[in-house]
Write a protein that holds these residues in place. Structure first.
Motif, mmCIF file in Angstrom:
data_model
loop_
_atom_site.group_PDB
_atom_site.id
_atom_site.type_symbol
_atom_site.label_atom_id
_atom_site.label_comp_id
_atom_site.label_asym_id
_atom_site.label_seq_id
_atom_site.Cartn_x
_atom_site.Cartn_y
_atom_site.Cartn_z
ATOM 1 N N UNK A 1 9.432 23.910 -27.188
ATOM 2 C CA UNK A 1 10.045 24.983 -26.871
ATOM 3 C C UNK A 1 11.085 25.022 -28.064
ATOM 4 N N UNK A 2 12.055 23.843 -28.074
ATOM 5 C CA UNK A 2 13.385 23.299 -28.574
ATOM 6 C C UNK A 2 12.362 24.232 -30.674
ATOM 7 N N UNK A 3 11.801 23.277 -30.566
ATOM 8 C CA UNK A 3 11.078 22.767 -31.601
ATOM 9 C C UNK A 3 10.310 24.029 -31.891
ATOM 10 N N UNK A 4 9.621 24.645 -31.444
ATOM 11 C CA UNK A 4 8.653 26.017 -32.011
ATOM 12 C C UNK A 4 9.582 26.864 -32.361
ATOM 13 N N UNK A 5 10.769 27.185 -31.891
ATOM 14 C CA UNK A 5 11.523 28.129 -32.020
ATOM 15 C C UNK A 5 12.646 27.560 -32.783
ATOM 16 N N UNK A 6 12.621 26.210 -33.531
ATOM 17 C CA UNK A 6 13.245 26.402 -35.024
ATOM 18 C C UNK A 6 12.720 27.243 -35.811
ATOM 19 N N UNK A 7 13.633 27.405 -37.131
ATOM 20 C CA UNK A 7 13.172 28.582 -38.566
ATOM 21 C C UNK A 7 14.123 28.094 -39.007
ATOM 22 N N UNK A 8 13.844 27.697 -40.468
ATOM 23 C CA UNK A 8 12.101 27.483 -40.734
ATOM 24 C C UNK A 8 11.328 26.528 -40.152
ATOM 25 N N UNK A 9 10.366 26.563 -38.997
ATOM 26 C CA UNK A 9 9.770 25.748 -38.384
ATOM 27 C C UNK A 9 9.424 24.921 -38.590
ATOM 28 N N UNK A 10 9.894 23.228 -38.525
ATOM 29 C CA UNK A 10 9.084 22.149 -38.435
ATOM 30 C C UNK A 10 7.532 21.553 -39.037
ATOM 31 N N UNK A 11 7.254 21.090 -40.247
ATOM 32 C CA UNK A 11 6.371 20.208 -40.745
ATOM 33 C C UNK A 11 5.807 19.602 -40.057
ATOM 34 N N UNK A 12 6.818 18.103 -39.963
ATOM 35 C CA UNK A 12 7.059 17.130 -40.073
ATOM 36 C C UNK A 12 7.554 16.983 -38.276
ATOM 37 N N UNK A 13 7.073 16.621 -37.531
ATOM 38 C CA UNK A 13 7.911 16.526 -36.146
ATOM 39 C C UNK A 13 7.179 14.979 -35.214
ATOM 40 N N UNK A 14 8.064 14.497 -33.908
ATOM 41 C CA UNK A 14 7.442 14.107 -33.036
ATOM 42 C C UNK A 14 6.270 14.725 -32.210
ATOM 43 N N UNK A 15 5.068 14.229 -31.867
ATOM 44 C CA UNK A 15 4.415 15.719 -30.847
ATOM 45 C C UNK A 15 4.550 14.789 -29.857
ATOM 46 N N UNK A 16 4.420 15.814 -29.150
ATOM 47 C CA UNK A 16 4.420 15.338 -27.056
ATOM 48 C C UNK A 16 3.609 15.644 -26.632
ATOM 49 N N UNK A 17 2.678 15.002 -25.809
ATOM 50 C CA UNK A 17 2.065 15.695 -24.960
ATOM 51 C C UNK A 17 1.972 16.134 -23.772
ATOM 52 N N UNK A 18 3.940 16.795 -23.280
ATOM 53 C CA UNK A 18 4.236 16.978 -21.921
ATOM 54 C C UNK A 18 3.525 18.529 -21.662
ATOM 55 N N UNK A 19 3.330 19.203 -23.083
ATOM 56 C CA UNK A 19 2.651 20.549 -22.567
ATOM 57 C C UNK A 19 1.602 20.218 -22.011
ATOM 58 N N UNK A 20 0.620 19.430 -22.346
ATOM 59 C CA UNK A 20 -0.659 19.192 -21.804
ATOM 60 C C UNK A 20 -0.630 19.045 -20.417
ATOM 61 N N UNK A 21 0.193 18.154 -20.284
ATOM 62 C CA UNK A 21 0.702 17.167 -19.335
ATOM 63 C C UNK A 21 0.721 18.506 -18.063
ATOM 64 N N UNK A 22 2.263 18.959 -17.866
ATOM 65 C CA UNK A 22 2.244 20.194 -17.446
ATOM 66 C C UNK A 22 1.754 21.026 -16.837
ATOM 67 N N UNK A 23 0.386 21.348 -17.749
ATOM 68 C CA UNK A 23 -0.628 22.182 -17.395
ATOM 69 C C UNK A 23 -2.061 22.174 -17.151
#
Length: 275
Positions: free
Chosen positions: A39-61
């Motif tokens: 959520x922190x990366x999503x709310x950043x402006x400008x949004x970062x195009x390069x980032x370390x992906x995480x599966x936390x959202x899918x896991x919690x779902x």
């Protein structure tokens, strides 16, 4: 001289196609990359195009109630599509072979049932389901989606059956084939592209429905689109889960469409031309 011109024109067409695909797919690609961000990366402006992906959202779902909602959506969409085709395809065939007066008026009357907005039927369905005990059930959703998909099936399949030459059926009757065999083994294979295209549209309507699922379900039969909205609560909007849920909701439709894309393209065009 013609060779370089042709190559240049070919590269121009490919560039145009690539640009069009990028524009069309950009909302989906943006949602997909959001699902791998915190959520922190999503709310950043400008949004970062390069980032370390995480599966936390899918896991919690998948550790919550979303899997049950996903299964409810899959069951209601699949069963309603199958039931609408089972009832609508023979009805469309009978209507296409009806030589009496009023055939077109009846076909239009069937389609009129789809013209009213869903909210016009919500209260009757809600009161009736509460009376017979179908509130918050997958069976109730299947019946609702079937009632709305059935006119669509009849209306779409009728032109496909009209493209089948009656002489084929007459020849089979002369050879002694029963009506059931003629319909199942001669007519249906010739309209298979139309059935595939109609099935995709019915599945899309049922899978993407939000309004009926919101009103007629609570917890037991909650569908995936309604479950995604529940991540917007008074504690804040969980953008990562919303993006992951939205990506998962789109996945079955994409897979289904790719699996029958050959029939979909030919089905959407074959019924437009008679003869």
């Amino acid at each position: 001289m013609s060779g370089p011109i042709r190559r240049s024109a070919s590269r121009g067409r490919l560039a145009a196609i690539g640009a069009t695909l990028l524009v069309l797919l950009s909302p989906f690609l943006w949602l997909l990359q959001m699902s791998f961000k915190s959520n922190e990366l999503i709310l950043q402006f400008p949004p970062p195009l390069l980032f370390k992906p995480t599966l936390e959202n899918y896991t919690s779902l998948w550790q919550g109630a979303f899997p049950a909602s996903f299964v409810n959506s899959l069951m209601s969409a699949s069963f309603s599509t199958a039931l609408a085709l089972l009832l609508g395809v023979p009805a469309a065939y009978a209507l296409s072979r009806w030589a009496g007066r009023g055939r077109h008026a009846l076909g239009f009357a069937i389609l009129v049932t789809r013209m009213a907005p869903p909210i016009a039927f919500t209260i009757p369905f809600f009161l009736f389901y509460r009376w017979i005990g179908l509130l918050d059930t997958v069976t109730g959703l299947v019946l609702v989606y079937t009632s709305f998909n059935l006119p669509l099936v009849i209306w779409m399949m009728q032109p496909f059956f009209e493209t089948v030459p009656p002489s084929l059926e007459e020849a089979a009757l002369v050879d002694g084939a029963p009506i059931r065999v003629i319909f199942l083994e001669i007519v249906l294979p010739m309209v298979a592209p139309g059935i595939a295209a109609t099935a995709i549209l019915c599945f899309l309507y049922a899978w993407n429905d939000f309004f009926f699922a919101l009103i007629l379900t609570r917890t037991n039969a909650r569908t995936a689109p309604v479950a995604v909205v529940n991540f917007m609560n008074y504690e804040g909007w969980e953008w990562g889960k919303i993006a992951a849920g939205g990506s998962l909701v789109m996945a079955p439709v994409l897979i289904f469409s790719l699996a029958v894309r050959r029939y979909l393209v030919s089905g959407l065009t074959a019924g437009a031309v008679k003869g």
